[in-house]
Design an enzyme around this catalytic site. Structure first.
Site, mmCIF file in Angstrom:
data_model
loop_
_atom_site.group_PDB
_atom_site.id
_atom_site.type_symbol
_atom_site.label_atom_id
_atom_site.label_comp_id
_atom_site.label_asym_id
_atom_site.label_seq_id
_atom_site.Cartn_x
_atom_site.Cartn_y
_atom_site.Cartn_z
ATOM 1 N N ASP A 6 0.882 -1.161 0.000
ATOM 2 C CA ASP A 6 0.000 0.000 0.000
ATOM 3 C C ASP A 6 0.919 1.210 0.000
ATOM 4 O O ASP A 6 1.524 1.541 1.026
ATOM 5 C CB ASP A 6 -0.917 0.014 1.226
ATOM 6 N N HIS A 7 1.049 1.862 -1.146
ATOM 7 C CA HIS A 7 2.092 2.888 -1.278
ATOM 8 C C HIS A 7 1.866 4.082 -0.359
ATOM 9 O O HIS A 7 2.802 4.824 -0.067
ATOM 10 C CB HIS A 7 2.216 3.340 -2.734
ATOM 11 N N HIS A 63 -6.230 1.952 1.415
ATOM 12 C CA HIS A 63 -5.546 3.197 1.745
ATOM 13 C C HIS A 63 -6.079 3.854 3.018
ATOM 14 O O HIS A 63 -5.327 4.163 3.942
ATOM 15 C CB HIS A 63 -5.671 4.194 0.591
#
Length: 486
Positions: A174-175, A237
């Site tokens: 999950d960037h 996110h």
């Protein structure tokens, strides 16, 4: 991992958008920073019938655009000595023999497989990697979201993936967790004594998490119309950001100690089922409007979207965490496409002082707030009240900017730079564990099921606004307002 050690990164989906815009530019920067040893390799893999030179020619402009002034022809020429390409149809087992040949004699190196492809292909890829004995003890697997569309499909993917890779080898990315302000949030909380005594009910009145996009579906209609904002953004996110905000201090910075605390937050989220899901959530869908002064179509007019689609492009929800620390503190989450501006931020609003001895500003802006901005710029701002110059003591809000970049000489890392190198080093702190993913789906699935049981369509909002009016009503009935709408 010391920069002197060689490693292999195998990029499945190397000709795709994510690889061109994010992954290859990130690897170029890490090479330029000296983190590639002499025999480190980046192997691009896709179904496109390209030669190595054609592949390099197809990505160079994307890398140049993304890295800007950091790009130089000299450093690019050095970087591409590490770059190779092969064509592999991931559904055809025989094609993996080509990959095996490319990796021959390098089994003793760290080997990272990055699956920047549709999750529908994860199982086939892992099965064939296992079939051709390409999974070594030093292999890691990076999986891009989404992992399934509900708990059952997520479990199916995970069960099949774990036939080839151990859980300790799997890195669910999950960037957002790799962004510098999120890292600084953890440092602020757990590296200082200033905030921790205030980080609880009685001191914090509410927490807001917003991830707003100006763009529409951008050619992803076939995926997005079957997914929607709840599963595309909230399930990963926003819930991951909530976990960082709400988690208890871990016993150490070791990966599983951190992830254990995040899991506790997800398990403590109060379920939203049936009537509660309807009352505490808002789903919307954008209609035609304007972004930056230019007209844009409505969601139903986007190419590839079904004309009668009820897919939500906006979600706002009110959540509670049933724990001693957070009992009674509302967490407001919202995300949407075609909104007024591109914005991702976490806003922690503190309680008013118990007894005001000075005249206080009437505006709701005059509250102590900690704002962690993730995009478009990255910064942390603390709002305090200070005296206005002149006679008497009148207060006004002033912002204390925490300028990390200005006080540090080190270059800030892009999220994918950090996360890919963490995978090479074997550091799983910023990656989701399977039980985290399961807990997130267990909380999300009942919300969607409750929506499907009603005949009410998503509430419409004009492109270029902050979403449906019901979103503002969701928070104002508690006496608060969205930070961007103050």
């Amino acid at each position: 991992m010391p920069t002197g050690e060689d490693f292999d990164i195998v990029l499945f989906g190397a000709t795709g958008d994510l690889s061109k815009r994010k992954l290859l530019p990130a690897l170029y920067r890490r090479h330029k920073a000296g983190q590639f040893a002499a025999n480190t390799r980046v192997l691009g893999v896709s179904s496109s019938r390209l030669t190595r030179d054609e592949f390099i020619a197809s990505v160079v402009d994307h890398v140049k655009q993304r890295v800007g002034a950091e790009f130089s022809d000299e450093s690019w020429q050095k970087f591409i000595t590490h770059l190779d390409y092969i064509k592999v149809d991931v559904r055809a087992a025989a094609d993996f023999s080509t990959l095996k040949d490319k990796l021959q004699g390098r089994d003793d190196l760290v080997r990272v497989f990055f699956l920047s492809v549709s999750p529908l292909l994860f199982v086939d890829i892992c099965k064939h990697l296992n079939q051709f004995a390409l999974v070594t003890p030093k292999s890691r697997l990076i999986l891009e979201k989404p992992l399934g569309h509900d708990l059952a499909s997520s479990n199916e993917i995970n069960e099949n993936v774990t036939l080839a890779f151990k859980e300790s080898q799997i890195y669910r990315i999950d960037h957002y967790l790799g962004k510098e302000p999120v890292q600084n949030l953890m440092a602020l909380r757990f590296g200082n004594t200033l905030f921790e005594p205030l980080w609880k009910r009685g001191c914090i009145s509410n927490v807001q998490i917003t991830v707003a996009e100006e763009v529409g579906v951008e050619g992803r209609a076939s995926f997005y119309d079957k997914t929607g904002a709840l599963r595309d953004m909230v399930q990963n996110h926003l819930l991951q950001l909530l976990c960082i905000i709400a988690m208890e201090p871990p016993s150490s910075s070791k990966p599983d100690d951190v992830r254990d605390e995040k899991l506790k937050v997800l398990r403590a989220l109060r379920p939203l089922v049936g009537k509660e899901a309807i009352e505490h959530t808002v789903r919307g869908q954008y209609i035609e409007g304007a972004i930056a002064g230019k007209p844009v179509p409505g969601y139903l007019q986007e190419p590839g979207v079904a004309p009668d689609s009820t897919t939500e492009t906006f979600v706002a929800l009110r959540a509670f965490i049933d724990s001693w620390r957070w009992n009674g503190v509302p967490f407001y989450l919202r995300t949407g496409k075609r909104m007024q501006s591109r914005l991702a931020e976490i806003v922690v609003t503190f309680e008013e002082v118990p007894h005001a001895i000075f005249e206080r500003p009437s505006s709701d802006r005059a509250r102590n707030r900690l704002v962690i901005r993730l995009q478009p710029d990255e910064n942390v701002t603390l709002t305090l009240l200070a005296k206005t110059p002149g006679e008497g003591i009148r207060l006004k809000a002033v912002n204390l900017g925490l300028d990390f970049a200005g006080n540090q000489k080190e270059k800030k890392l892009d999220a994918y730079e950090r996360l890919m190198m963490d995978a090479v080093k074997g550091n799983q702190t910023l990656f989701m564990r399977r039980d985290e993913l399961d807990a997130a789906w267990r909380w999300i699935d009942p919300i969607r099921d409750s929506w499907l049981q009603t005949d009410e369509p998503p509430k419409l909002y004009t492109a270029g606004t902050w979403g449906p009016a019901a979103s503002s009503a969701l928070i104002t009935r508690d006496g608060f307002s969205w930070h961007g709408e103050l």
